[in-house]
Design a protein around this motif. Sequence first.
Motif, PDB file in Angstrom:
ATOM      1  N   PRO A  49       0.835  -1.213   0.000  1.00  0.00           N
ATOM      2  CA  PRO A  49       0.000   0.000   0.000  1.00  0.00           C
ATOM      3  C   PRO A  49       0.864   1.254   0.000  1.00  0.00           C
ATOM      4  CG  PRO A  49      -0.699  -1.537   1.706  1.00  0.00           C
ATOM      5  CD  PRO A  49       0.607  -2.051   1.184  1.00  0.00           C
ATOM      6  N   LEU A  50       0.404   2.269  -0.711  1.00  0.00           N
ATOM      7  CA  LEU A  50       1.077   3.567  -0.640  1.00  0.00           C
ATOM      8  C   LEU A  50       1.083   4.039   0.813  1.00  0.00           C
ATOM      9  CD1 LEU A  50      -0.133   6.109  -3.363  1.00  0.00           C
ATOM     10  CD2 LEU A  50       2.157   5.147  -3.099  1.00  0.00           C
ATOM     11  N   PRO A  51       2.179   4.602   1.278  1.00  0.00           N
ATOM     12  CA  PRO A  51       2.219   5.070   2.667  1.00  0.00           C
ATOM     13  C   PRO A  51       1.536   6.424   2.879  1.00  0.00           C
ATOM     14  CG  PRO A  51       4.385   5.282   1.648  1.00  0.00           C
ATOM     15  CD  PRO A  51       3.490   4.666   0.614  1.00  0.00           C
ATOM     16  N   TYR A  52       0.752   6.885   1.900  1.00  0.00           N
ATOM     17  CA  TYR A  52      -0.002   8.148   1.996  1.00  0.00           C
ATOM     18  C   TYR A  52      -1.082   8.105   0.937  1.00  0.00           C
ATOM     19  CZ  TYR A  52       3.923   8.670  -1.225  1.00  0.00           C
ATOM     20  OH  TYR A  52       4.874   8.426  -2.177  1.00  0.00           O
ATOM     21  N   ASP A  53      -1.936   9.131   0.925  1.00  0.00           N
ATOM     22  CA  ASP A  53      -3.017   9.181  -0.068  1.00  0.00           C
ATOM     23  C   ASP A  53      -2.536   9.832  -1.365  1.00  0.00           C
ATOM     24  OD1 ASP A  53      -4.804   7.987   1.668  1.00  0.00           O
ATOM     25  OD2 ASP A  53      -5.367   9.915   2.555  1.00  0.00           O
ATOM     26  N   TYR A  54      -3.265   9.566  -2.445  1.00  0.00           N
ATOM     27  CA  TYR A  54      -2.880  10.118  -3.754  1.00  0.00           C
ATOM     28  C   TYR A  54      -2.701  11.641  -3.726  1.00  0.00           C
ATOM     29  CZ  TYR A  54      -4.277   5.596  -5.836  1.00  0.00           C
ATOM     30  OH  TYR A  54      -4.392   4.278  -6.165  1.00  0.00           O
ATOM     31  N   ASP A  62       0.395  15.848  -8.485  1.00  0.00           N
ATOM     32  CA  ASP A  62      -1.062  15.894  -8.373  1.00  0.00           C
ATOM     33  C   ASP A  62      -1.655  14.505  -8.152  1.00  0.00           C
ATOM     34  OD1 ASP A  62      -0.096  15.842 -11.308  1.00  0.00           O
ATOM     35  OD2 ASP A  62      -2.129  15.008 -11.402  1.00  0.00           O
ATOM     36  N   ALA A  63      -2.856  14.488  -7.576  1.00  0.00           N
ATOM     37  CA  ALA A  63      -3.502  13.235  -7.194  1.00  0.00           C
ATOM     38  C   ALA A  63      -3.751  12.314  -8.389  1.00  0.00           C
ATOM     39  CB  ALA A  63      -4.819  13.533  -6.473  1.00  0.00           C
ATOM     40  N   GLN A  64      -4.137  12.895  -9.515  1.00  0.00           N
ATOM     41  CA  GLN A  64      -4.424  12.048 -10.679  1.00  0.00           C
ATOM     42  C   GLN A  64      -3.158  11.341 -11.170  1.00  0.00           C
ATOM     43  OE1 GLN A  64      -5.861  13.996 -14.249  1.00  0.00           O
ATOM     44  NE2 GLN A  64      -6.764  12.102 -15.031  1.00  0.00           N
ATOM     45  N   THR A  65      -2.055  12.071 -11.165  1.00  0.00           N
ATOM     46  CA  THR A  65      -0.788  11.449 -11.566  1.00  0.00           C
ATOM     47  C   THR A  65      -0.426  10.319 -10.602  1.00  0.00           C
ATOM     48  OG1 THR A  65       0.070  13.452 -12.630  1.00  0.00           O
ATOM     49  CG2 THR A  65       1.697  11.859 -11.847  1.00  0.00           C
ATOM     50  N   MET A  66      -0.584  10.560  -9.304  1.00  0.00           N
ATOM     51  CA  MET A  66      -0.260   9.522  -8.327  1.00  0.00           C
ATOM     52  C   MET A  66      -1.148   8.294  -8.506  1.00  0.00           C
ATOM     53  SD  MET A  66       2.379  10.124  -6.546  1.00  0.00           S
ATOM     54  CE  MET A  66       2.148   8.772  -5.401  1.00  0.00           C
ATOM     55  N   ASP A  67      -2.434   8.536  -8.741  1.00  0.00           N
ATOM     56  CA  ASP A  67      -3.389   7.443  -8.936  1.00  0.00           C
ATOM     57  C   ASP A  67      -2.980   6.586 -10.139  1.00  0.00           C
ATOM     58  OD1 ASP A  67      -5.549   5.809  -9.449  1.00  0.00           O
ATOM     59  OD2 ASP A  67      -7.059   7.375  -9.273  1.00  0.00           O
ATOM     60  N   ILE A  68      -2.790   7.247 -11.275  1.00  0.00           N
ATOM     61  CA  ILE A  68      -2.437   6.507 -12.495  1.00  0.00           C
ATOM     62  C   ILE A  68      -1.073   5.831 -12.347  1.00  0.00           C
ATOM     63  CG2 ILE A  68      -1.878   6.765 -14.949  1.00  0.00           C
ATOM     64  CD1 ILE A  68      -3.947   9.093 -15.002  1.00  0.00           C
ATOM     65  N   HIS A  69      -0.151   6.549 -11.730  1.00  0.00           N
ATOM     66  CA  HIS A  69       1.213   6.029 -11.574  1.00  0.00           C
ATOM     67  C   HIS A  69       1.222   4.757 -10.712  1.00  0.00           C
ATOM     68  CE1 HIS A  69       5.670   7.573 -11.118  1.00  0.00           C
ATOM     69  NE2 HIS A  69       5.601   6.397 -11.687  1.00  0.00           N
ATOM     70  N   TYR A  70       0.507   4.837  -9.592  1.00  0.00           N
ATOM     71  CA  TYR A  70       0.491   3.698  -8.655  1.00  0.00           C
ATOM     72  C   TYR A  70      -0.422   2.564  -9.145  1.00  0.00           C
ATOM     73  CZ  TYR A  70      -0.265   0.887  -4.489  1.00  0.00           C
ATOM     74  OH  TYR A  70      -0.361  -0.183  -3.629  1.00  0.00           O
ATOM     75  N   SER A  71      -1.660   2.928  -9.500  1.00  0.00           N
ATOM     76  CA  SER A  71      -2.663   1.885  -9.751  1.00  0.00           C
ATOM     77  C   SER A  71      -2.611   1.311 -11.162  1.00  0.00           C
ATOM     78  CB  SER A  71      -4.066   2.423  -9.445  1.00  0.00           C
ATOM     79  OG  SER A  71      -4.446   3.401 -10.397  1.00  0.00           O
ATOM     80  N   ARG A  72      -1.921   1.975 -12.078  1.00  0.00           N
ATOM     81  CA  ARG A  72      -1.816   1.434 -13.444  1.00  0.00           C
ATOM     82  C   ARG A  72      -0.364   1.125 -13.822  1.00  0.00           C
ATOM     83  NH1 ARG A  72      -6.054   5.197 -16.806  1.00  0.00           N
ATOM     84  NH2 ARG A  72      -7.368   5.753 -15.049  1.00  0.00           N
ATOM     85  N   TRP A 124       8.057   5.438  -3.828  1.00  0.00           N
ATOM     86  CA  TRP A 124       6.948   5.937  -2.985  1.00  0.00           C
ATOM     87  C   TRP A 124       7.479   6.322  -1.602  1.00  0.00           C
ATOM     88  CZ3 TRP A 124       4.552   6.477  -7.107  1.00  0.00           C
ATOM     89  CH2 TRP A 124       4.122   5.459  -7.951  1.00  0.00           C
ATOM     90  N   ARG A 125       8.445   5.590  -1.128  1.00  0.00           N
ATOM     91  CA  ARG A 125       8.954   5.825   0.234  1.00  0.00           C
ATOM     92  C   ARG A 125      10.069   6.872   0.293  1.00  0.00           C
ATOM     93  NH1 ARG A 125       6.382   1.529  -0.554  1.00  0.00           N
ATOM     94  NH2 ARG A 125       4.884   0.935   1.048  1.00  0.00           N
ATOM     95  N   CYS A 126      10.416   7.413  -0.872  1.00  0.00           N
ATOM     96  CA  CYS A 126      11.333   8.566  -0.902  1.00  0.00           C
ATOM     97  C   CYS A 126      10.566   9.859  -0.663  1.00  0.00           C
ATOM     98  CB  CYS A 126      12.027   8.662  -2.263  1.00  0.00           C
ATOM     99  SG  CYS A 126      13.225   7.366  -2.567  1.00  0.00           S
ATOM    100  N   MET A 127       9.241   9.764  -0.580  1.00  0.00           N
ATOM    101  CA  MET A 127       8.422  10.974  -0.484  1.00  0.00           C
ATOM    102  C   MET A 127       7.474  10.885   0.702  1.00  0.00           C
ATOM    103  SD  MET A 127       7.626  11.445  -4.566  1.00  0.00           S
ATOM    104  CE  MET A 127       6.890   9.820  -4.780  1.00  0.00           C
ATOM    105  N   ILE A 128       7.060  12.059   1.192  1.00  0.00           N
ATOM    106  CA  ILE A 128       6.115  12.125   2.304  1.00  0.00           C
ATOM    107  C   ILE A 128       5.383  13.457   2.219  1.00  0.00           C
ATOM    108  CG2 ILE A 128       7.784  13.161   3.912  1.00  0.00           C
ATOM    109  CD1 ILE A 128       6.543  11.399   6.115  1.00  0.00           C
ATOM    110  N   LYS A 129       4.163  13.474   2.709  1.00  0.00           N
ATOM    111  CA  LYS A 129       3.369  14.712   2.703  1.00  0.00           C
ATOM    112  C   LYS A 129       4.137  15.842   3.385  1.00  0.00           C
ATOM    113  CE  LYS A 129      -1.169  16.541   3.926  1.00  0.00           C
ATOM    114  NZ  LYS A 129      -2.527  16.195   4.382  1.00  0.00           N
TER     115      LYS A 129
END
Length: 244
Positions: A49-54, A62-72, A124-129
């Motif tokens: 699981p992503l350690p944060y939200d999209y 942006d959230a859409q990029t994160m969504d597509i990047h992670y889920s596709r 994903w774990r190189c980044m944080i909110k």
Amino acid sequence: MPSSRRQFINSSVKTTAAIVAAGIPGTSILAKSRYKNEVSGFTGYEQTPLPYDYADLEPFIDAQTMDIHYSRHAAAYASNLRDAAKAEGVDQSKPLELVLAKVSNYSIKLRNNGGGHYNHEFFWRCMIKGGAALEEGVLKTKLINQFGSIESFQLQFSDAAKNRFGSGWAWLYADKDKQLRIGSTPNQDNPLMDISDIKGTPLLGLDVWEHAYYLKYQNKRADYIAGWWKIVNWKTVEERYVGG
Ligand code: MN
């Protein structure tokens, strides 16, 4: 954060740090591990699981990029990796890192998707909110000693990311002598791979494939890189280097 995510992150950080501490980017430490991803923290063959939200990395990603990047995109690497691993008789209960260290023995499909899966789980774990600052400590001191200043390090890393022609990654990694190095790899290659020109233990990685930034930044890769520094999780990078 759910405890399972936290556990994964903590154990992953500790194990990578142990590899760095031993100065061995290859397999000898891995060979002694217990081969249980939930215990060792090594990379498995499934997405975690992503350690944060999209939306948490906005406005820089942006959230859409994160969504597509992670889920596709990343999901496809993981799925194709499992297909290749099955076809090539890889024991998926063992760490993916073992395969990457000997990736020249496997197919291009396994190289591309194994790298793709590893790199994204790492990224994903190189980044944080909101980002996590680089505190005074071993890593900061080492960066300043080797690169002159943190600003100089960031400039050189950013150049590696900007100058990677086409798709690929920029890396901060520790070589076998625990020296910090900056480099880049094409496609989904990484410094753990025996075929890579740069070899060592990844500490910080930046995805410069267009799919990582194009929706928001279009052709302005430099702007994506400049924004990305604001969400880097330096705490994880330091823990990877010094040990948990
Ligand atoms: Mn990507």
